[in-house]
Design a protein around this motif. Structure first.
Motif, PDB file in Angstrom:
ATOM      1  N   VAL A  54       0.836  -1.203   0.000  1.00  0.00           N
ATOM      2  CA  VAL A  54       0.000   0.000   0.000  1.00  0.00           C
ATOM      3  C   VAL A  54       0.868   1.250   0.000  1.00  0.00           C
ATOM      4  N   ALA A  55       1.968   1.222   0.745  1.00  0.00           N
ATOM      5  CA  ALA A  55       2.866   2.371   0.813  1.00  0.00           C
ATOM      6  C   ALA A  55       3.492   2.682  -0.537  1.00  0.00           C
ATOM      7  N   PRO A  64       5.053  11.590   2.770  1.00  0.00           N
ATOM      8  CA  PRO A  64       5.696  11.463   1.458  1.00  0.00           C
ATOM      9  C   PRO A  64       7.031  10.734   1.559  1.00  0.00           C
ATOM     10  N   SER A  65       7.529  10.277   0.436  1.00  0.00           N
ATOM     11  CA  SER A  65       8.791   9.560   0.403  1.00  0.00           C
ATOM     12  C   SER A  65       9.945  10.469   0.826  1.00  0.00           C
ATOM     13  N   MET A  66      10.731  10.004   1.771  1.00  0.00           N
ATOM     14  CA  MET A  66      11.914  10.725   2.243  1.00  0.00           C
ATOM     15  C   MET A  66      13.029   9.732   2.497  1.00  0.00           C
ATOM     16  N   ALA A  76      12.686  11.902  10.183  1.00  0.00           N
ATOM     17  CA  ALA A  76      12.506  11.844  11.634  1.00  0.00           C
ATOM     18  C   ALA A  76      11.529  12.905  12.101  1.00  0.00           C
ATOM     19  N   LYS A  77      11.699  14.128  11.610  1.00  0.00           N
ATOM     20  CA  LYS A  77      10.803  15.220  12.027  1.00  0.00           C
ATOM     21  C   LYS A  77       9.372  14.952  11.590  1.00  0.00           C
ATOM     22  N   ALA A  78       9.196  14.456  10.363  1.00  0.00           N
ATOM     23  CA  ALA A  78       7.851  14.189   9.847  1.00  0.00           C
ATOM     24  C   ALA A  78       7.154  13.114  10.675  1.00  0.00           C
ATOM     25  N   SER A  91       6.520   4.521  -0.001  1.00  0.00           N
ATOM     26  CA  SER A  91       7.648   3.786  -0.585  1.00  0.00           C
ATOM     27  C   SER A  91       8.673   3.349   0.446  1.00  0.00           C
ATOM     28  N   HIS A  92       8.211   3.103   1.669  1.00  0.00           N
ATOM     29  CA  HIS A  92       9.163   2.786   2.736  1.00  0.00           C
ATOM     30  C   HIS A  92       8.608   1.741   3.698  1.00  0.00           C
ATOM     31  N   GLY A  93       7.605   2.096   4.503  1.00  0.00           N
ATOM     32  CA  GLY A  93       7.110   1.151   5.496  1.00  0.00           C
ATOM     33  C   GLY A  93       6.105   1.789   6.422  1.00  0.00           C
ATOM     34  N   GLN A  94       6.135   1.391   7.696  1.00  0.00           N
ATOM     35  CA  GLN A  94       5.153   1.845   8.665  1.00  0.00           C
ATOM     36  C   GLN A  94       5.823   2.066  10.018  1.00  0.00           C
TER      37      GLN A  94
END
Length: 213
Positions: free
Chosen positions: A102-103, A130-132, A140-142, A157-160
């Protein structure tokens, strides 16, 4: 003060999560707040067979490691969540199969409330970031900002990331997050979500009538 018994329990719980196949190889990381210190899985460690010598012990005040083990690259958002959430003692970052699918979708869902356990266990909304770059200060801040008022976030595009009061609470949240995403993926996008009225009724049952959802 963190004891050897704390480290042993942390290793046990990390392996418990790892057995669920919520992360591949060294992906994902886990932390546990104990007083003014925290345990964090070390950089490059595999949660499914985590060893005691791969567990970092860090101070909350200055975020310094005190046992010589380098913590996960996502250490900053773990520490940041704890600074903002006194009710949170465990943070899990993972990449389970369906939630990560889903990501990575082009058209991501905006509502994950396909089953009652989602609003009851994780909250009515799950932010999508968003993708970072992994390990970046921006990520980290987000994550920290999003988790001020949420117990779960999806990283594009990363995980949870999920957080909670203890290991069982976080395990349950991660399991239901993955379950909901499995429904979303296997339905091919043709699924219903609970209405706000239905969620209100669940909240009444859970908090006013002592129900166990």
């Amino acid at each position: 003060m963190i004891t050897n018994e704390h480290v042993e329990k942390f290793v046990e719980q990390a392996r418990r999560y790892g057995k669920e196949r919520w992360m591949l190889c060294s992906s994902g990381d886990l932390s546990w707040r104990i007083g003014n210190e925290m345990l964090v899985s070390g950089t490059g460690s595999w949660l499914r067979d985590l060893k005691k010598d791969k567990v970092a012990i860090c101070r909350m005040m200055d975020r310094q490691c005190i046992n010589g083990v380098k913590p996960s690259m996502e250490f900053d958002f773990h520490a940041g969540v704890y600074r903002n959430r006194q009710d949170v003692n465990v943070v899990l970052h993972f990449q389970s199969e369906f939630a990560t699918a889903v990501a990575c979708m082009k058209n991501k869902p905006t509502n994950f409330n396909v089953v009652a356990e989602i609003p009851c266990k994780l909250g009515r909304t799950i932010p999508i970031l968003p993708s970072m770059r992994p390990g970046s200060s921006a990520l980290a801040k987000a994550v920290v900002d999003a988790m001020v008022n949420h117990d779960a976030v999806l990283l594009a595009s990363h995980g949870q990331v999920v957080c909670g009061r203890d290991f069982d609470d976080v395990f349950e949240k991660a399991a239901f997050f993955e379950f909901a995403c499995r429904i979303i993926v296997l339905s091919g996008g043709n699924y219903d979500v609970l209405t706000e009225a239905e969620i209100d009724e669940l909240e009444y049952y859970k908090f006013c009538r002592g129900g166990d959802m």
